[in-house]
Design a protein around this motif. Structure first.
Motif, PDB file in Angstrom:
ATOM      1  N   SER A  73       0.819  -1.219   0.000  1.00  0.00           N
ATOM      2  CA  SER A  73       0.000   0.000   0.000  1.00  0.00           C
ATOM      3  C   SER A  73       0.848   1.262   0.000  1.00  0.00           C
ATOM      4  CB  SER A  73      -0.941   0.004   1.214  1.00  0.00           C
ATOM      5  OG  SER A  73      -0.212   0.051   2.430  1.00  0.00           O
ATOM      6  N   ASP A 112      -0.498   4.915   0.538  1.00  0.00           N
ATOM      7  CA  ASP A 112      -1.958   4.965   0.361  1.00  0.00           C
ATOM      8  C   ASP A 112      -2.678   4.910   1.705  1.00  0.00           C
ATOM      9  OD1 ASP A 112      -1.437   4.800  -2.354  1.00  0.00           O
ATOM     10  OD2 ASP A 112      -1.828   2.639  -2.467  1.00  0.00           O
ATOM     11  N   ARG A 119      -1.587   7.602   7.826  1.00  0.00           N
ATOM     12  CA  ARG A 119      -2.016   6.773   6.692  1.00  0.00           C
ATOM     13  C   ARG A 119      -3.256   5.939   7.025  1.00  0.00           C
ATOM     14  NH1 ARG A 119       3.351   6.647   7.250  1.00  0.00           N
ATOM     15  NH2 ARG A 119       4.731   7.088   5.483  1.00  0.00           N
ATOM     16  N   ARG A 137      -6.899   8.881  -5.288  1.00  0.00           N
ATOM     17  CA  ARG A 137      -6.113   8.162  -4.292  1.00  0.00           C
ATOM     18  C   ARG A 137      -6.541   6.700  -4.249  1.00  0.00           C
ATOM     19  NH1 ARG A 137      -3.998  11.639  -0.293  1.00  0.00           N
ATOM     20  NH2 ARG A 137      -2.762   9.823   0.334  1.00  0.00           N
ATOM     21  N   LYS A 138      -5.584   5.806  -4.115  1.00  0.00           N
ATOM     22  CA  LYS A 138      -5.905   4.393  -3.902  1.00  0.00           C
ATOM     23  C   LYS A 138      -6.253   4.217  -2.421  1.00  0.00           C
ATOM     24  CE  LYS A 138      -4.844   1.374  -6.596  1.00  0.00           C
ATOM     25  NZ  LYS A 138      -5.514   0.727  -7.744  1.00  0.00           N
ATOM     26  N   TRP A 177      -7.409   1.584   0.672  1.00  0.00           N
ATOM     27  CA  TRP A 177      -7.416   0.188   1.081  1.00  0.00           C
ATOM     28  C   TRP A 177      -8.310   0.036   2.315  1.00  0.00           C
ATOM     29  CZ3 TRP A 177      -3.474  -3.407  -0.946  1.00  0.00           C
ATOM     30  CH2 TRP A 177      -2.649  -2.820  -1.904  1.00  0.00           C
ATOM     31  N   ASN A 198     -10.771   2.741  -7.347  1.00  0.00           N
ATOM     32  CA  ASN A 198      -9.608   3.021  -6.487  1.00  0.00           C
ATOM     33  C   ASN A 198      -9.715   2.364  -5.117  1.00  0.00           C
ATOM     34  OD1 ASN A 198     -11.800   4.749  -5.890  1.00  0.00           O
ATOM     35  ND2 ASN A 198     -10.463   6.260  -4.932  1.00  0.00           N
ATOM     36  N   LYS A 251      -2.783  -3.248  -6.459  1.00  0.00           N
ATOM     37  CA  LYS A 251      -2.095  -1.955  -6.414  1.00  0.00           C
ATOM     38  C   LYS A 251      -1.972  -1.351  -7.811  1.00  0.00           C
ATOM     39  CE  LYS A 251       0.774   1.276  -4.746  1.00  0.00           C
ATOM     40  NZ  LYS A 251       0.380   2.311  -3.778  1.00  0.00           N
TER      41      LYS A 251
END
Length: 381
Positions: free
Chosen positions: A195, A198, A234, A259-260, A262, A287, A342
């Motif tokens: 990540s 991210d 994060r 933005r990615k 998770w 994303n 990713k």
């Protein structure tokens, strides 16, 4: 009080609930005596499910069931309690056994503090008579209260027993395990490797605790040379609100399309509000990467089983409309799918099969929820 005496005093032979660490003695006793037996004991997806299941039991048998939960589950039972059980509607009697986390004056985690303060007032508002069970309660006192409660139950009223910390004991030992080789803490370390910078939204329980410590171990906890994130910025650690981390992640992903994002979820949490998967899939944010670490257990409250060990959550996600959904059972497979997610531009679901267990010395986040929120929002800017 010995949990065997407590259960005998309740006088019920059907129990359904969502496990709670405060009620571990009761949960372990029920697992030891019944296991998961539809005739006597069912662990449901959320507390509202429990209420409805127990209502069906009463309609079919005429007997009074027991619903057990942590006090955080009160929110999930308010609707069926008011619109199904209440004596002005169907007058269906149930006995609630509620673990009192965050009791005023008792040190607890921040997500339990306000819930603990409103536990009894919520029962008052809902018209549910209650009895507080503590370490000094005698079997005679409980018996007298249950005699009083039985008069109410015969009239279709619901009652509650609120259990203070340490009030119940169980001498037996129930072991929870599976054969999956991957451990959750190591899975999380692999996730943060891929990540990078991210944002991550993590679910309540040990997953968020392990994520916090993984950042510390990787030197990613604070602002330093070469670090773009403020103190643990994060990660949004969803320390409460079980089952809602994926919806939080969805809201972020839709509003930060460049933005990615998770989401590190758990099987018990995903099951609790499974409908969220269909909403996420309908929005199809390209994303968002949704990872469910599936150990088939409510591990953070003791290890009691979920139904997820017998499910393919990957297939559930595909049926809900996720364009990409995979299941992994070893680290080679995990790394391959994390790398693809990713690099990809599609909503992705990864089910990671996981062992039950965590370090005995696992700590807790040292930042407050509001500090975490501020740092996370700054990182999102």
């Amino acid at each position: 009080m010995k949990v065997e005496d407590f259960v005998a005093a309740l006088g019920a032979d059907f129990f359904t609930g969502v496990p709670d660490s405060q009620l571990k003695a009761l949960c372990d006793y029920l697992m030891g005596k019944y296991g998961i037996d539809p005739a006597h004991h069912v662990i449901a997806a959320n507390e509202g499910n429990c209420v409805a299941l127990a209502a069906g039991y009463h309609l079919a048998t005429g007997r009074v069931p027991v619903v057990y939960m942590q006090n955080s589950g009160e929110g999930n039972v308010i609707n069926p309690l008011a619109s199904l059980l209440n004596e002005k509607v169907y007058a269906i009697p149930e006995i609630f056994v509620i673990g009192w986390r965050g009791e005023p004056g008792v040190k607890d985690e921040p997500q339990h503090v306000w819930q603990g303060a409103v536990t009894l007032p919520l029962l008052d508002v809902m018209g549910v008579p209650y009895f507080v069970l503590d370490t000094e309660t005698t079997l005679e006192q409980l018996g007298e209260k249950m005699a009083e409660f039985r008069g109410l139950l015969t009239r279709g009223k619901d009652v509650a027993i609120v259990v203070r910390k340490g009030a119940l004991s169980y001498a037996g030992r129930t072991e929870y395990k599976n054969d999956n080789p991957m451990r959750r803490e190591e899975i999380i370390r692999h996730i943060i490797t891929y990540s990078g910078d991210d944002p991550i939204v993590s679910t309540t329980g040990k997953a968020s605790r392990e994520l916090f410590e993984a950042r510390e171990a990787a030197g990613q906890g604070g602002q330093g040379a070469g670090q773009a994130a403020p103190l643990h910025g994060r990660d949004f650690l969803t320390v409460g609100s079980m089952g809602h981390s994926s919806s939080i992640a969805l809201g972020i992903a839709l509003n930060k399309p460049d933005r990615k994002i998770w989401c590190v979820d758990g099987d018990g949490a995903a099951l609790m509000h499974l409908g969220a998967l269909s909403v996420i899939a309908s929005c199809k944010p390209g994303n968002l990467i949704h990872i469910v670490i599936n150990n088939g257990a409510h591990e953070s409250v003791g290890g009691m089983p979920t139904v997820a060990s017998a499910l393919s959550l990957k297939d559930v996600a595909l049926a809900c409309g996720y364009p990409v959904a995979v299941a992994v059972s070893n680290f080679d497979e995990l790394d391959r799918e994390l790398a693809k997610a990713k690099a990809g531009r599609q909503l992705t679901f990864i089910e990671a099969k996981c062992a039950i267990g965590a370090r005995d010395d696992l700590g807790r986040p040292t930042s407050t929820p509001q500090e975490n929120k501020a740092a996370f929002m700054k990182h999102l800017e």
